[in-house]
Design an enzyme around this catalytic site. Structure first.
Site, PDB file in Angstrom:
ATOM      1  N   TYR A 490      48.347  49.448  32.735  1.00  0.00           N
ATOM      2  CA  TYR A 490      48.243  48.666  34.038  1.00  0.00           C
ATOM      3  C   TYR A 490      48.900  49.437  35.346  1.00  0.00           C
ATOM      4  O   TYR A 490      48.111  49.721  36.243  1.00  0.00           O
ATOM      5  CB  TYR A 490      49.310  47.440  33.792  1.00  0.00           C
ATOM      6  CG  TYR A 490      49.245  46.486  35.009  1.00  0.00           C
ATOM      7  CD1 TYR A 490      48.125  45.560  34.974  1.00  0.00           C
ATOM      8  CD2 TYR A 490      50.296  46.593  35.996  1.00  0.00           C
ATOM      9  CE1 TYR A 490      48.114  44.567  35.981  1.00  0.00           C
ATOM     10  CE2 TYR A 490      50.085  45.571  36.870  1.00  0.00           C
ATOM     11  CZ  TYR A 490      49.054  44.615  37.190  1.00  0.00           C
ATOM     12  OH  TYR A 490      48.979  43.748  37.957  1.00  0.00           O
ATOM     13  N   SER A 571      42.789  43.417  36.008  1.00  0.00           N
ATOM     14  CA  SER A 571      43.147  43.302  37.281  1.00  0.00           C
ATOM     15  C   SER A 571      43.717  44.615  38.135  1.00  0.00           C
ATOM     16  O   SER A 571      42.588  45.403  38.062  1.00  0.00           O
ATOM     17  CB  SER A 571      44.549  42.429  37.555  1.00  0.00           C
ATOM     18  OG  SER A 571      44.933  41.879  38.787  1.00  0.00           O
ATOM     19  N   ASP A 654      37.473  33.152  39.560  1.00  0.00           N
ATOM     20  CA  ASP A 654      38.607  33.891  39.943  1.00  0.00           C
ATOM     21  C   ASP A 654      39.108  34.142  41.340  1.00  0.00           C
ATOM     22  O   ASP A 654      38.088  34.726  42.260  1.00  0.00           O
ATOM     23  CB  ASP A 654      38.181  35.436  39.349  1.00  0.00           C
ATOM     24  CG  ASP A 654      39.739  36.261  39.414  1.00  0.00           C
ATOM     25  OD1 ASP A 654      40.573  35.792  39.964  1.00  0.00           O
ATOM     26  OD2 ASP A 654      39.644  37.489  38.588  1.00  0.00           O
ATOM     27  N   HIS A 693      40.913  34.157  36.499  1.00  0.00           N
ATOM     28  CA  HIS A 693      41.736  35.551  36.533  1.00  0.00           C
ATOM     29  C   HIS A 693      42.129  35.924  34.971  1.00  0.00           C
ATOM     30  O   HIS A 693      42.682  36.970  34.690  1.00  0.00           O
ATOM     31  CB  HIS A 693      42.797  35.645  37.377  1.00  0.00           C
ATOM     32  CG  HIS A 693      43.144  37.190  37.900  1.00  0.00           C
ATOM     33  ND1 HIS A 693      42.306  38.203  38.403  1.00  0.00           N
ATOM     34  CD2 HIS A 693      44.459  37.713  37.843  1.00  0.00           C
ATOM     35  CE1 HIS A 693      42.858  39.248  38.336  1.00  0.00           C
ATOM     36  NE2 HIS A 693      44.300  39.208  38.012  1.00  0.00           N
TER      37      HIS A 693
END
Length: 722
Positions: A490, A571, A654, A693
């Site tokens: 991430y 993301s 999203d 999302h």
């Protein structure tokens, strides 16, 4: 030394011809940047709908050739089919907990008169739609437990509508609060109503808010406002408590102090861990005439979060002069912005020299249960309100506390512990006996944690920074180049990746006899605010270097080889893996950017994207543009060499990261490389309909998505599923 390898030849794919427009933007005064797929930002156009159909057609045609797809889905479904319980909590005189019987699309909320009593179904989101695409997104019981306010989100959108339910008789009142997004619910202790936040209706939906279009509008979310709603009244009658017409980026967190005397309003203007605090005395003033008793932090240079109070003495969690955080105490009757600047407060728990304080909860009247991170593993410590250490709460192994429930006057709390191969176990901690007891243990058929080994290693990134990484693999694994590896990352927004259980990931390890690797790269919060800032803005390349270093380490230590590495992230993690693919195409076999931020020049123009400028910078700023253009995935696709197989995934509703990012990126990949003989690896996109999302995604869609990702990875890497 790592040498370049290519995945196996599958077959050439005829990609759809995607129209290229002539849109050009000028940045940094004189730099023209073409944006030929600007039209794909319009999610509601007929052209975009046709694009979705054409792309999904070739993607699903390819996925149908993945021989192990049915077997993978069967195993994932079987493994996920176990009872999942949430941590119990008390509201009024009753207990509540969430439960999923196994394969329900949404978890349901149950009610008990006592912990030993019979459970009754209180709220079941599965009855709201036939396909499970409506979810419970926020909720709060009134202080007396007689009312239940809850938000419903549909099709994965961040938008929610709040309703109110009578706990005793189950009646759902006519109250309907719309255009709520990024908001909590905070009941006043007179139980007459609650504070919440909302935006004005988006321009595109003001006149015709078709339910199917909500979440697809893409309008920038600005000028959020705070309201107070009285139960039994219409939204038009709600009292506007606060708004700032001078700064469109201000957003709010709402809470009421544990004694019910104060309304605490957290003000933020970005995703940075910084905010201002407004504290209102609500013992006398009507909600429409509130004036702050105390306000500070409007320089937005530190974070302040309310923990507890005794009358006017408040405890806050802060990173002011403490990048690893500490707890402080102030007197709100006599505290100003100047006092804040001069740090005229009492330190309750000082900053730890190495561990990061993640938060604290006040329970047992005068105890603080604190959450610390030690090398990305959580530990629990108990202090009293004066900051005196009491004891640690011992945890079973290295892992995470995913939830902890209890109120200030509770002598017993509940907490849920989990780790990579430790399914969630709920414990009680009794302050009178100072002991933890297993309350509920997760049972999964055909799962044995002894079949897995978990390691934590440390490797050097490009600049010499030591990066921790968790590695999980079968206990009988031999380290060699045949091992399929799922490398997940991430690296942003101060978010820490701590050990947690996933039946899907355990199935990957078992089914492919493979390896799971999760590095704690910079940009996250694992080592405090300095670690976070080390991966933001002009330092963003550190994040990519850290992740690339993880793959290099796995190869050097013989866990795997490049063509057997599948990198995945969602993301900001989607940005991570896409950028790493473009910078080091030789190092990976498969790349799965999920709901990724992929156009770094225009992300700030949609929905809540302007909030991310604190981590990324903004292309409107000349200095920021110069580093953004260097790694923006959309703008760095080159014809020069073959890229790894890529499966982009996104949801059509999203409204966090609009799917236009993914649409434009896959179009550019296919345009630049789809016709080249040397690009044997497929470049595809999987577009989920009636999905957003990720939050609230129904179980059925979740299983199907993971099935397709695993089947794609298995086929590309020639790895059998056992």
């Amino acid at each position: 030394k790592i040498t370049k390898v290519h995945t196996c030849v599958i077959r050439m794919i005829k990609y759809p011809e995607v129209k290229r427009g002539d849109t050009v933007d000028t940045y940094n005064n004189n730099k023209d940047i073409a944006d030929p797929y600007r039209w794909l930002e319009d999610q509601n156009s007929e052209e975009t709908a046709e694009f979705v159909l054409e792309q999904n057609k070739i993607t699903y045609e390819f996925l149908e050739t993945c021989g192990s797809r049915d077997e993978i889905k069967e195993k994932l479904t079987e493994r996920y089919n176990y009872e999942k319980y949430g941590t119990p909590f008390k509201a009024g005189d009753k207990y509540y907990y969430f439960k999923n019987t196994g394969l329900q699309n949404q978890s349901a909320l149950y009610q008990q008169e006592s912990l030993e009593g019979e459970s009754n179904l209180f709220l079941d989101p599965n009855t709201w739609t036939d396909d499970g695409t409506a979810s419970l997104s926020v909720f709060k019981f009134s202080e007396d437990g007689k009312y239940f306010a809850y938000g419903v989100s549909k099709n994965g959108s961040d938008w929610k509508t709040i309703y109110v339910k009578d706990v005793e008789n189950g009646t759902v009142y006519d109250d309907k609060l719309e255009w709520v997004k990024f908001s909590g619910i905070a009941w006043s202790h007179d139980n007459k109503g609650f504070y919440y936040c909302r935006f004005d209706a988006p321009e595109a939906l003001k006149d015709n808010a078709n339910e199917e279009d909500i979440g697809k509008e893409g309008d920038s979310n600005k000028f959020q406002k705070v309201y107070y709603h009285y139960v039994g009244t219409s939204q038009e009658e709600d009292i506007k408590v606060f708004e700032n017409l001078d700064d469109p980026n201000w957003m709010y967190g709402v809470s009421v102090s544990t004694d019910g005397k104060y309304f605490v309003m957290n003000v933020s203007n970005s995703c940075d861990p910084v905010n201002a605090l407004y504290i209102f005395d609500i013992t006398q003033s009507p909600h429409e005439d509130l004036e702050p008793l105390c306000k500070f932090g409007e320089t937005f240079d530190a974070e302040y979060s309310y923990i507890a109070n005794e009358e006017n003495s408040f405890i806050f969690y802060t990173n002011r002069s403490a990048p690893k955080y500490r707890l402080i105490s102030i007197d709100v009757n006599n505290f100003t912005e100047e006092d804040c600047e001069n740090e005229n407060w009492t330190v309750v728990i000082p900053e730890h020299e190495s561990n990061v304080l993640q938060g604290a909860k006040c329970v047992n009247t005068n105890n603080l249960v604190t959450f610390y991170l030690e090398d990305a593993k959580e530990i629990l410590k108990i202090y009293n309100l004066n900051g005196e250490y009491v004891k640690d709460i011992e945890l079973p192994t290295a892992g995470s506390v995913s939830s902890l429930t209890g109120k200030k006057d509770d002598t017993i709390i509940f907490y849920k512990f989990t780790s990579f191969t430790y399914p969630g176990t709920i414990f009680t901690y009794d302050f009178e006996t100072q002991t933890s007891t297993v309350f509920r243990e997760t049972q999964i058929n055909d799962f044995n944690s002894n079949d897995y080994i978990t390691e934590q290693v440390f490797y050097n990134s490009k600049d010499g920074t030591k990066i921790p990484m968790f590695i999980v693999y079968p206990s009988d694994l031999e380290k060699n180049e045949s091992n399929l590896t799922y490398l997940y990352g991430y690296g942003g927004f101060n978010i820490s990746l701590t050990p947690s259980f996933s039946s899907f990931r355990c199935s990957f390890i078992q089914g492919f006899h493979g390896v799971l690797a999760i590095p704690n790269i910079r940009g996250g919060g694992e080592y405090g605010e300095e670690w976070h800032q080390g991966g933001t803005k002009a330092n963003k390349q550190n994040v990519f270097d850290d992740f690339i270093g993880a793959a290099e380490y796995l190869c050097e230590e013989k866990y795997t080889q490049p063509k057997k590495i599948a990198i995945c992230g969602g993301s900001n993690g989607g940005l991570l893996v896409a950028a790493c693919m473009l910078q080091r195409p030789d190092l990976f076999g498969v790349v799965v950017p999920m709901v990724g931020v992929l156009d770094m020049l225009r992300f700030h123009k949609f929905t809540i994207g302007h909030y991310w400028c604190s981590d990324y910078g903004c292309s409107d700023n000349n200095e920021d543009f110069e580093y953004l253009i260097k790694y923006s995935p959309l703008h760095n696709v080159k014809k020069s060499e073959e890229y790894p197989a890529c499966l982009v995934t996104c949801g059509d509703h999203d409204d966090r990261v609009i799917p236009g990012h993914s649409f434009k990126f896959i179009s550019e990949l296919q345009y630049q490389l789809g016709g080249e003989d040397y690009q044997k690896n497929p470049l595809l996109i999987r577009i989920e309909t009636k999905a957003g999302h990720g939050a609230g995604k129904p179980t059925s869609k979740y299983i199907e998505e993971v099935t397709d990702i695993y089947a794609f990875i298995g086929k590309i890497t020639n790895t059998p599923w056992n």
